[in-house]
Design a protein around this motif. Structure first.
Motif, PDB file in Angstrom:
ATOM      1  N   LYS A  86       0.495  -0.847   0.355  1.00  0.00           N
ATOM      2  CA  LYS A  86      -0.521  -0.167   0.328  1.00  0.00           C
ATOM      3  C   LYS A  86       1.226   1.259  -0.378  1.00  0.00           C
ATOM      4  O   LYS A  86       0.868   2.250  -1.094  1.00  0.00           O
ATOM      5  N   ILE A  87       1.990   1.437   0.872  1.00  0.00           N
ATOM      6  CA  ILE A  87       2.760   2.358   1.185  1.00  0.00           C
ATOM      7  C   ILE A  87       3.620   2.960  -0.466  1.00  0.00           C
ATOM      8  O   ILE A  87       3.786   3.586  -0.996  1.00  0.00           O
ATOM      9  N   ILE A  88       3.995   1.413  -0.729  1.00  0.00           N
ATOM     10  CA  ILE A  88       4.777   1.359  -2.290  1.00  0.00           C
ATOM     11  C   ILE A  88       3.424   2.434  -3.281  1.00  0.00           C
ATOM     12  O   ILE A  88       4.271   3.402  -3.941  1.00  0.00           O
ATOM     13  N   LEU A  89       2.774   1.406  -3.535  1.00  0.00           N
ATOM     14  CA  LEU A  89       0.976   1.940  -4.160  1.00  0.00           C
ATOM     15  C   LEU A  89       1.154   3.529  -4.421  1.00  0.00           C
ATOM     16  O   LEU A  89       1.046   4.434  -4.844  1.00  0.00           O
ATOM     17  N   VAL A  90       1.206   4.299  -3.493  1.00  0.00           N
ATOM     18  CA  VAL A  90       1.267   5.458  -2.465  1.00  0.00           C
ATOM     19  C   VAL A  90       1.719   6.203  -2.754  1.00  0.00           C
ATOM     20  O   VAL A  90       1.881   7.609  -3.977  1.00  0.00           O
ATOM     21  N   MET A  91       3.050   5.846  -2.344  1.00  0.00           N
ATOM     22  CA  MET A  91       4.015   6.600  -3.225  1.00  0.00           C
ATOM     23  C   MET A  91       4.390   7.190  -4.262  1.00  0.00           C
ATOM     24  O   MET A  91       5.103   8.084  -4.923  1.00  0.00           O
ATOM     25  N   THR A  92       4.251   6.476  -5.333  1.00  0.00           N
ATOM     26  CA  THR A  92       4.123   5.668  -5.914  1.00  0.00           C
ATOM     27  C   THR A  92       3.351   6.431  -6.885  1.00  0.00           C
ATOM     28  O   THR A  92       3.317   7.493  -8.132  1.00  0.00           O
ATOM     29  N   ALA A  93       1.697   7.006  -6.909  1.00  0.00           N
ATOM     30  CA  ALA A  93       0.833   7.157  -7.068  1.00  0.00           C
ATOM     31  C   ALA A  93       1.418   9.150  -7.586  1.00  0.00           C
ATOM     32  O   ALA A  93       1.205   9.219  -8.162  1.00  0.00           O
ATOM     33  N   VAL A  94       2.174   9.033  -5.902  1.00  0.00           N
ATOM     34  CA  VAL A  94       2.150  10.390  -6.132  1.00  0.00           C
ATOM     35  C   VAL A  94       3.525  11.194  -7.086  1.00  0.00           C
ATOM     36  O   VAL A  94       3.489  11.672  -7.294  1.00  0.00           O
ATOM     37  N   PHE A  95       4.645  10.177  -6.714  1.00  0.00           N
ATOM     38  CA  PHE A  95       5.695  10.776  -7.560  1.00  0.00           C
ATOM     39  C   PHE A  95       5.291  10.614  -8.900  1.00  0.00           C
ATOM     40  O   PHE A  95       5.392  11.319  -9.700  1.00  0.00           O
ATOM     41  N   GLU A  96       4.113   9.715  -9.529  1.00  0.00           N
ATOM     42  CA  GLU A  96       3.434   9.719 -10.893  1.00  0.00           C
ATOM     43  C   GLU A  96       2.675  11.059 -11.141  1.00  0.00           C
ATOM     44  O   GLU A  96       3.083  11.845 -12.362  1.00  0.00           O
ATOM     45  N   SER A  97       1.842  11.270 -10.191  1.00  0.00           N
ATOM     46  CA  SER A  97       1.108  12.450 -10.290  1.00  0.00           C
ATOM     47  C   SER A  97       2.074  13.883 -10.135  1.00  0.00           C
ATOM     48  O   SER A  97       2.258  14.441 -10.879  1.00  0.00           O
ATOM     49  N   LEU A  98       3.414  13.632  -9.487  1.00  0.00           N
ATOM     50  CA  LEU A  98       4.355  14.947  -9.750  1.00  0.00           C
ATOM     51  C   LEU A  98       5.038  15.269 -11.285  1.00  0.00           C
ATOM     52  O   LEU A  98       5.652  15.945 -11.228  1.00  0.00           O
ATOM     53  N   GLU A  99       5.622  13.706 -11.393  1.00  0.00           N
ATOM     54  CA  GLU A  99       5.612  13.900 -12.917  1.00  0.00           C
ATOM     55  C   GLU A  99       4.888  14.329 -14.015  1.00  0.00           C
ATOM     56  O   GLU A  99       5.308  15.456 -15.481  1.00  0.00           O
ATOM     57  N   GLU A 100       3.572  13.873 -14.159  1.00  0.00           N
ATOM     58  CA  GLU A 100       2.776  14.745 -15.020  1.00  0.00           C
ATOM     59  C   GLU A 100       2.363  16.102 -14.783  1.00  0.00           C
ATOM     60  O   GLU A 100       1.899  16.144 -15.280  1.00  0.00           O
ATOM     61  N   ASN A 101       2.775  16.812 -13.566  1.00  0.00           N
ATOM     62  CA  ASN A 101       2.601  17.487 -12.838  1.00  0.00           C
ATOM     63  C   ASN A 101       3.013  18.837 -12.980  1.00  0.00           C
ATOM     64  O   ASN A 101       3.330  19.761 -12.271  1.00  0.00           O
ATOM     65  N   SER A 102       4.394  18.447 -14.132  1.00  0.00           N
ATOM     66  CA  SER A 102       6.142  18.989 -13.691  1.00  0.00           C
ATOM     67  C   SER A 102       6.026  20.332 -13.688  1.00  0.00           C
ATOM     68  O   SER A 102       6.060  21.057 -12.887  1.00  0.00           O
ATOM     69  N   LYS A 103       4.962  20.505 -14.759  1.00  0.00           N
ATOM     70  CA  LYS A 103       4.374  22.425 -15.252  1.00  0.00           C
ATOM     71  C   LYS A 103       3.790  23.107 -13.659  1.00  0.00           C
ATOM     72  O   LYS A 103       4.563  24.168 -13.720  1.00  0.00           O
ATOM     73  N   LEU A 104       3.019  22.539 -12.933  1.00  0.00           N
ATOM     74  CA  LEU A 104       2.336  22.961 -11.976  1.00  0.00           C
ATOM     75  C   LEU A 104       4.012  23.180 -10.748  1.00  0.00           C
ATOM     76  O   LEU A 104       3.370  24.511 -10.627  1.00  0.00           O
TER      77      LEU A 104
END
Length: 200
Positions: A86-104
């Motif tokens: 769960k923690i790995i999935l949550v952290m991965t989701a945050v990483f991916e969201s940060l990557e997708e929103n690097s402009k923001l």
């Protein structure tokens, strides 16, 4: 119903274009008129959607965090997954969201720098922590749940483990926003290694 959908669709189109203006011009140099020009609307029309440039900026952050939090809570509430996963999935989701929103992220970084220069009783750490406090609480809760379930070491220091996880996210934000990296795969790998060390 169709009018509401069109209004929301237009609002998101404005947000996308406004982020481009913030990236191109820097937060301090952006005006409501520049945003209106980029969106191909008048300032009067823009006021139908947002009150000012700070409103646009804050809405972007709220939307980003709300979407991310919804995803994280779904993972946290998944009963069949072990806590490490769960923690790995949550952290991965945050990483991916940060990557997708690097402009923001770039705009947020510019905003923080701009606000510090304005010296308006600005405390960047407070503002960042205020925006991320729910994520910190969710991660801490997941660590506690892992200890209670007997999956994590009973002497795991929750505060230190939470700080470690968050330092990965801060590092990812820096690499994406300041160093302009496209991916933070090496941080994902390091995070997985750290989380596995929490386990018994």
């Amino acid at each position: 119903m169709s009018i509401v959908v069109e209004h929301e669709k237009r609002r998101y189109e404005i947000l996308e274009r406004a982020l481009d203006v913030f990236v191109d011009e820097g937060f301090g140099d952006v005006t409501f008129q520049k945003i209106a020009d980029r969106c191909g609307v008048t300032r009067t029309t823009l006021y139908l959607y947002f009150n000012n440039k700070r409103d646009i900026f804050n809405f972007s952050i709220r939307q980003f965090l709300q979407n991310l939090e919804d995803n994280i809570i779904n993972i946290k509430n998944e009963k069949t997954l072990p806590h490490t996963k769960k923690i790995i999935l949550v952290m991965t989701a945050v990483f991916e969201s940060l990557e997708e929103n690097s402009k923001l992220l770039s705009v947020i970084m510019d905003y923080l720098v701009h606000s510090m220069k304005m010296k308006d009783d600005f405390d960047p750490e407070y503002r960042v922590r205020r925006r991320t406090v729910r994520l910190r609480r969710i991660l801490a809760g997941m660590l506690i749940d892992g200890i209670k379930a007997g999956e994590f070491k009973s002497d795991l220091n929750i505060k230190d483990a939470n700080e470690l996880l968050f330092s990965f996210l801060e590092s990812a934000s820096y690499r994406l926003a300041v160093l302009r990296r496209k991916s933070v795969g090496e941080l994902k790998d390091a995070m997985k290694l750290a989380v596995k060390h929490f386990s018994i």
